[in-house]
Design a protein around this motif. Structure first.
Motif, mmCIF file in Angstrom:
data_model
loop_
_atom_site.group_PDB
_atom_site.id
_atom_site.type_symbol
_atom_site.label_atom_id
_atom_site.label_comp_id
_atom_site.label_asym_id
_atom_site.label_seq_id
_atom_site.Cartn_x
_atom_site.Cartn_y
_atom_site.Cartn_z
ATOM 1 N N ALA A 77 -28.325 0.410 -14.783
ATOM 2 C CA ALA A 77 -28.538 0.154 -13.433
ATOM 3 C C ALA A 77 -29.723 0.554 -12.942
ATOM 4 O O ALA A 77 -30.627 0.015 -12.286
ATOM 5 C CB ALA A 77 -27.563 0.699 -12.705
ATOM 6 N N LYS A 82 -31.752 -5.099 -10.204
ATOM 7 C CA LYS A 82 -30.964 -5.568 -9.243
ATOM 8 C C LYS A 82 -30.338 -4.275 -8.446
ATOM 9 O O LYS A 82 -30.275 -3.266 -9.046
ATOM 10 C CB LYS A 82 -29.435 -6.119 -10.116
ATOM 11 N N LYS A 83 -30.094 -4.548 -7.289
ATOM 12 C CA LYS A 83 -29.802 -3.305 -6.315
ATOM 13 C C LYS A 83 -28.218 -3.238 -6.382
ATOM 14 O O LYS A 83 -27.627 -2.035 -6.174
ATOM 15 C CB LYS A 83 -30.167 -3.799 -4.920
ATOM 16 N N ASP A 84 -27.406 -4.504 -6.573
ATOM 17 C CA ASP A 84 -25.821 -4.285 -6.537
ATOM 18 C C ASP A 84 -25.545 -3.294 -7.668
ATOM 19 O O ASP A 84 -24.347 -2.608 -7.213
ATOM 20 C CB ASP A 84 -25.336 -5.489 -6.655
ATOM 21 N N ASP A 85 -25.942 -3.394 -8.652
ATOM 22 C CA ASP A 85 -25.372 -2.299 -9.703
ATOM 23 C C ASP A 85 -25.704 -0.729 -9.358
ATOM 24 O O ASP A 85 -24.910 0.138 -9.401
ATOM 25 C CB ASP A 85 -25.820 -2.775 -11.116
ATOM 26 N N ASP A 86 -27.010 -0.645 -8.797
ATOM 27 C CA ASP A 86 -27.430 0.632 -8.407
ATOM 28 C C ASP A 86 -26.273 0.997 -7.092
ATOM 29 O O ASP A 86 -25.906 2.372 -7.440
ATOM 30 C CB ASP A 86 -28.829 0.528 -7.729
ATOM 31 N N THR A 87 -26.024 0.387 -6.379
ATOM 32 C CA THR A 87 -25.449 0.673 -5.313
ATOM 33 C C THR A 87 -23.782 1.093 -5.610
ATOM 34 O O THR A 87 -22.993 2.103 -5.293
ATOM 35 C CB THR A 87 -24.926 -0.292 -4.185
ATOM 36 N N LYS A 88 -23.460 0.127 -6.669
ATOM 37 C CA LYS A 88 -22.239 0.417 -7.346
ATOM 38 C C LYS A 88 -21.985 1.872 -7.930
ATOM 39 O O LYS A 88 -20.955 2.410 -7.763
ATOM 40 C CB LYS A 88 -21.472 -0.615 -8.349
ATOM 41 N N TRP A 89 -22.882 2.046 -8.690
ATOM 42 C CA TRP A 89 -22.741 3.385 -9.504
ATOM 43 C C TRP A 89 -23.176 4.513 -8.697
ATOM 44 O O TRP A 89 -22.379 5.785 -8.896
ATOM 45 C CB TRP A 89 -23.357 3.150 -10.883
ATOM 46 N N THR A 91 -22.098 4.911 -5.695
ATOM 47 C CA THR A 91 -20.728 5.036 -5.022
ATOM 48 C C THR A 91 -19.921 5.703 -5.898
ATOM 49 O O THR A 91 -19.361 6.566 -5.224
ATOM 50 C CB THR A 91 -20.561 3.811 -4.319
ATOM 51 N N GLU A 132 -12.703 -6.285 -7.627
ATOM 52 C CA GLU A 132 -12.847 -6.281 -5.990
ATOM 53 C C GLU A 132 -12.057 -4.908 -5.633
ATOM 54 O O GLU A 132 -12.145 -4.573 -4.427
ATOM 55 C CB GLU A 132 -12.450 -7.562 -5.223
ATOM 56 N N LEU A 137 -15.462 2.005 -4.668
ATOM 57 C CA LEU A 137 -15.602 1.180 -3.448
ATOM 58 C C LEU A 137 -14.942 1.139 -2.409
ATOM 59 O O LEU A 137 -14.910 1.180 -0.989
ATOM 60 C CB LEU A 137 -16.087 -0.478 -3.878
#
Length: 174
Positions: A77, A82-89, A91, A132, A137
């Motif tokens: 990530a 990409k920003k989405d995978d950074d946010t997921k990990w 979190t 999801e 999350l």
């Protein structure tokens, strides 16, 4: 119910063949034995579950599951654009750290609760599953974020006061 199980089986089979995942090469080699990779995966989960209940070093195995794969994907990530995978990990790691602090104070439970490492491992896997209903999350959205939004001003003020005190102390020692 049977249709839902079939959907899960198809999704799992697809995920076990995803060439971007670290386990695909291992499952490719294991499948040469003639056993379907889905059954190899289920057998591996069963062995892991039994190990976490009865095996030696269950704490090490559980904590490795909760650290190695998330760390590997976190590095990916960081390297992606990409920003989405950074946010997921990020979190995931916030919830993982919060759980680790709570676990430290509840350490006495581990000694008398025989299924602790299995339950913790299932919990950690839930925190990282790519759906999801990802646990990190869900917990962040329902517990951590509302608490943070309610109290972040007080936390920020306290952190600033601590920072000022540290600066005063370090300036005196120079």
């Amino acid at each position: 119910m049977a249709q839902k199980l079939q959907e899960i089986k198809v999704q799992l089979s697809k995920a076990l063949r995803d060439p971007s995942k670290p386990w695909t090469g291992l499952l490719d080699r294991a499948e040469k034995s003639g056993v379907d990779r889905l059954y190899i995966f289920i057998g591996g989960i069963a062995v892991l579950g039994l190990w976490l209940v009865f095996g030696f070093a269950a704490q090490l195995v559980c904590n490795s599951v909760g650290f190695l794969y998330p760390a590997y994907l976190s590095i990916h990530a960081i390297e992606s654009h990409k920003k989405d995978d950074d946010t997921k990990w990020l979190t995931y790691w916030v919830i993982f750290a919060l759980f680790s602090v709570v676990e430290y104070f509840a350490d006495f439970i581990v000694g008398w609760f025989p299924l602790y490492w299995l339950i913790k491992c299932v919990f950690l896997v839930w925190l990282m599953i790519p759906t999801e209903f990802n646990g990190s999350l869900v917990l962040y959205g329902r517990i951590v974020r509302p608490y943070f939004l309610k109290h972040h001003n007080v936390i920020d003020e306290t952190m600033n006061k601590v920072k000022e005190q540290v600066n005063k102390v370090t300036e005196k020692s120079d």
